[in-house]
Design an enzyme around this catalytic site. Sequence first.
Site, PDB file in Angstrom:
ATOM      1  N   PHE A   1     -14.057   3.241   3.918  1.00  9.16           N
ATOM      2  CA  PHE A   1     -13.090   2.452   3.161  1.00  9.16           C
ATOM      3  C   PHE A   1     -12.691   3.216   1.896  1.00  9.16           C
ATOM      4  O   PHE A   1     -13.541   3.627   1.117  1.00  9.16           O
ATOM      5  CB  PHE A   1     -13.676   1.081   2.801  1.00  9.16           C
ATOM      6  CG  PHE A   1     -12.629   0.143   2.289  1.00  9.16           C
ATOM      7  CD1 PHE A   1     -11.803  -0.539   3.170  1.00  9.16           C
ATOM      8  CD2 PHE A   1     -12.432  -0.028   0.923  1.00  9.16           C
ATOM      9  CE1 PHE A   1     -10.801  -1.384   2.697  1.00  9.16           C
ATOM     10  CE2 PHE A   1     -11.435  -0.866   0.445  1.00  9.16           C
ATOM     11  CZ  PHE A   1     -10.616  -1.544   1.337  1.00  9.16           C
ATOM     12  N   VAL A   2     -11.403   3.389   1.723  1.00 11.21           N
ATOM     13  CA  VAL A   2     -10.908   4.171   0.584  1.00 11.21           C
ATOM     14  C   VAL A   2      -9.926   3.349  -0.249  1.00 11.21           C
ATOM     15  O   VAL A   2      -9.289   2.421   0.255  1.00 11.21           O
ATOM     16  CB  VAL A   2     -10.211   5.475   1.053  1.00 11.21           C
ATOM     17  CG1 VAL A   2     -11.220   6.441   1.648  1.00 11.21           C
ATOM     18  CG2 VAL A   2      -9.089   5.191   2.053  1.00 11.21           C
TER      19      VAL A   2
ATOM     20  N   ASP B   1       0.429   3.448   4.308  1.00 13.14           N
ATOM     21  CA  ASP B   1      -0.614   4.172   3.589  1.00 13.14           C
ATOM     22  C   ASP B   1      -1.699   4.685   4.529  1.00 13.14           C
ATOM     23  O   ASP B   1      -2.144   5.817   4.412  1.00 13.14           O
ATOM     24  CB  ASP B   1      -1.212   3.289   2.474  1.00 13.14           C
ATOM     25  CG  ASP B   1      -1.658   1.910   2.957  1.00 13.14           C
ATOM     26  OD1 ASP B   1      -1.548   1.608   4.163  1.00 13.14           O
ATOM     27  OD2 ASP B   1      -2.138   1.116   2.114  1.00 13.14           O
TER      28      ASP B   1
ATOM     29  N   ASP C   1      -5.832  -0.409  -1.829  1.00 10.66           N
ATOM     30  CA  ASP C   1      -6.536  -1.353  -2.690  1.00 10.66           C
ATOM     31  C   ASP C   1      -7.850  -1.829  -2.117  1.00 10.66           C
ATOM     32  O   ASP C   1      -8.114  -1.728  -0.920  1.00 10.66           O
ATOM     33  CB  ASP C   1      -5.664  -2.599  -2.897  1.00 10.66           C
ATOM     34  CG  ASP C   1      -5.619  -3.457  -1.625  1.00 10.66           C
ATOM     35  OD1 ASP C   1      -5.192  -2.934  -0.583  1.00 10.66           O
ATOM     36  OD2 ASP C   1      -6.064  -4.621  -1.671  1.00 10.66           O
TER      37      ASP C   1
ATOM     38  N   ASP D   1      -5.408   2.357  10.578  1.00 10.99           N
ATOM     39  CA  ASP D   1      -6.801   1.962  10.778  1.00 10.99           C
ATOM     40  C   ASP D   1      -6.944   1.394  12.194  1.00 10.99           C
ATOM     41  O   ASP D   1      -7.250   2.120  13.134  1.00 10.99           O
ATOM     42  CB  ASP D   1      -7.176   0.959   9.682  1.00 10.99           C
ATOM     43  CG  ASP D   1      -8.617   0.527   9.729  1.00 10.99           C
ATOM     44  OD1 ASP D   1      -9.390   1.101  10.510  1.00 10.99           O
ATOM     45  OD2 ASP D   1      -9.008  -0.397   8.977  1.00 10.99           O
TER      46      ASP D   1
ATOM     47  N   GLY E   1       0.779  -1.239   0.000  1.00  9.56           N
ATOM     48  CA  GLY E   1       0.000   0.000   0.000  1.00  9.56           C
ATOM     49  C   GLY E   1       0.806   1.282   0.000  1.00  9.56           C
ATOM     50  O   GLY E   1       0.375   2.288  -0.570  1.00  9.56           O
TER      51      GLY E   1
ATOM     52  N   ARG F   1      -5.201   0.310  -6.954  1.00  7.06           N
ATOM     53  CA  ARG F   1      -4.032   1.006  -6.388  1.00  7.06           C
ATOM     54  C   ARG F   1      -3.536   2.116  -7.300  1.00  7.06           C
ATOM     55  O   ARG F   1      -2.914   3.071  -6.855  1.00  7.06           O
ATOM     56  CB  ARG F   1      -2.877   0.025  -6.169  1.00  7.06           C
ATOM     57  CG  ARG F   1      -3.156  -1.057  -5.144  1.00  7.06           C
ATOM     58  CD  ARG F   1      -1.865  -1.781  -4.800  1.00  7.06           C
ATOM     59  NE  ARG F   1      -2.084  -3.041  -4.104  1.00  7.06           N
ATOM     60  CZ  ARG F   1      -2.254  -3.175  -2.793  1.00  7.06           C
ATOM     61  NH1 ARG F   1      -2.261  -2.116  -2.024  1.00  7.06           N
ATOM     62  NH2 ARG F   1      -2.436  -4.360  -2.245  1.00  7.06           N
TER      63      ARG F   1
ATOM     64  N   LYS G   1      -7.535   7.089   9.974  1.00  5.97           N
ATOM     65  CA  LYS G   1      -8.997   7.038  10.081  1.00  5.97           C
ATOM     66  C   LYS G   1      -9.462   7.587  11.407  1.00  5.97           C
ATOM     67  O   LYS G   1      -8.795   7.411  12.430  1.00  5.97           O
ATOM     68  CB  LYS G   1      -9.490   5.600   9.922  1.00  5.97           C
ATOM     69  CG  LYS G   1      -9.473   5.153   8.485  1.00  5.97           C
ATOM     70  CD  LYS G   1     -10.301   3.905   8.294  1.00  5.97           C
ATOM     71  CE  LYS G   1     -10.137   3.422   6.867  1.00  5.97           C
ATOM     72  NZ  LYS G   1     -10.798   2.144   6.641  1.00  5.97           N
TER      73      LYS G   1
HETATM   74  P1  IMP Z   1      -4.288  -1.448  10.515  1.00  8.05           P
HETATM   75  O1  IMP Z   1      -3.266  -2.509  10.778  1.00  8.05           O
HETATM   76  O2  IMP Z   1      -5.686  -1.870  10.897  1.00  8.05           O
HETATM   77  O3  IMP Z   1      -3.935  -0.069  11.030  1.00  8.05           O
HETATM   78  O4  IMP Z   1      -4.474  -1.371   8.980  1.00  8.05           O
HETATM   79  C1  IMP Z   1      -3.600  -0.851   8.147  1.00  8.05           C
HETATM   80  C2  IMP Z   1      -3.638  -1.602   6.849  1.00  8.05           C
HETATM   81  O5  IMP Z   1      -4.961  -2.065   6.505  1.00  8.05           O
HETATM   82  C3  IMP Z   1      -3.223  -0.632   5.796  1.00  8.05           C
HETATM   83  O6  IMP Z   1      -1.840  -0.731   5.561  1.00  8.05           O
HETATM   84  C4  IMP Z   1      -4.054  -1.050   4.617  1.00  8.05           C
HETATM   85  O7  IMP Z   1      -3.348  -1.995   3.877  1.00  8.05           O
HETATM   86  C5  IMP Z   1      -5.289  -1.718   5.182  1.00  8.05           C
HETATM   87  N1  IMP Z   1      -6.450  -0.794   5.200  1.00  8.05           N
HETATM   88  C6  IMP Z   1      -7.052  -0.277   6.275  1.00  8.05           C
HETATM   89  N2  IMP Z   1      -8.064   0.547   5.926  1.00  8.05           N
HETATM   90  C7  IMP Z   1      -8.077   0.547   4.567  1.00  8.05           C
HETATM   91  C8  IMP Z   1      -8.899   1.229   3.594  1.00  8.05           C
HETATM   92  O8  IMP Z   1      -9.802   2.038   3.887  1.00  8.05           O
HETATM   93  N3  IMP Z   1      -8.607   0.970   2.295  1.00  8.05           N
HETATM   94  C9  IMP Z   1      -7.616   0.121   1.895  1.00  8.05           C
HETATM   95  N4  IMP Z   1      -6.819  -0.506   2.769  1.00  8.05           N
HETATM   96  C10 IMP Z   1      -7.053  -0.300   4.098  1.00  8.05           C
HETATM   97 MG    MG Z   2      -1.151  -1.962   3.803  1.00  4.63          MG
END
Ligand code: IMP
Ligand code: MG
Length: 187
Positions: A157-158, A105, A164, A108, A49, A170, A136
């Site tokens: 979700f983006v 990227d 992706d 979340d 990402g 992407r 987020k």
């Molecule tokens: P985290 O580990 O939950 O913070 O998530 C981070 C990873 O989840 C990012 O590096 C993304 O690959 C994926 N992700 C989380 N939210 C989104 C979204 O809205 N769109 C696309 N990928 C996301």
């Molecule tokens: Mg990622």
Amino acid sequence: MHRDIERVLISQQQIARRVAELAALITADHTPPKQEGPIELTIVPVLTGAMIFCADLIRQIPMAMQIGMMTVSSYPGRSVSTQGAQVVAQQLADLRGRHVLLLDDILDSGQTIRLVTSVLRERGAASVRTCVLLRKDRPAARDVPVDYVGFDIPDVFVVGYGLDFDNYYRNLPDIVTLNGRVTEGRA
Ligand code: IMP
Ligand code: MG
């Protein structure tokens, strides 16, 4: 691909402006006083990402740097929310004594940043700073301290600019939301 877009959340022009600002901040923060030598900087994008973000950002940081890479899979498939991040590949060379800037990227649940930060520390990095293009608006994301944030966005979700859905979209230049029929139809 373009008819799947619901709306543009952040345009490519907005992204370009903010990436330039982030590059200037990072450069200033990593420039040591003149009497000290240059710092040993390693940039680590979380793949896949952060690939496009990293490519744009580092070309605006005029400093000596090495690049490492980590591939983290954050969810078992599609766009479902994170179910535990896992390192699936890494190409980091020797990080001992180096100052690492981790790029992702989007922040979340924060699991990816937590996991990767601990791996980098274990490998002997002198310091680990973190930069995410997007964060987020949800409590879990705010609980994880990061050093640089491009944009705070709603909890939606983006895709685009590296992000992706099912490994597609992407290459969209803007950051967008998708029509419900796409995410519901294929998830
Ligand atoms: P985290 O580990 O939950 O913070 O998530 C981070 C990873 O989840 C990012 O590096 C993304 O690959 C994926 N992700 C989380 N939210 C989104 C979204 O809205 N769109 C696309 N990928 C996301
Ligand atoms: Mg990622």
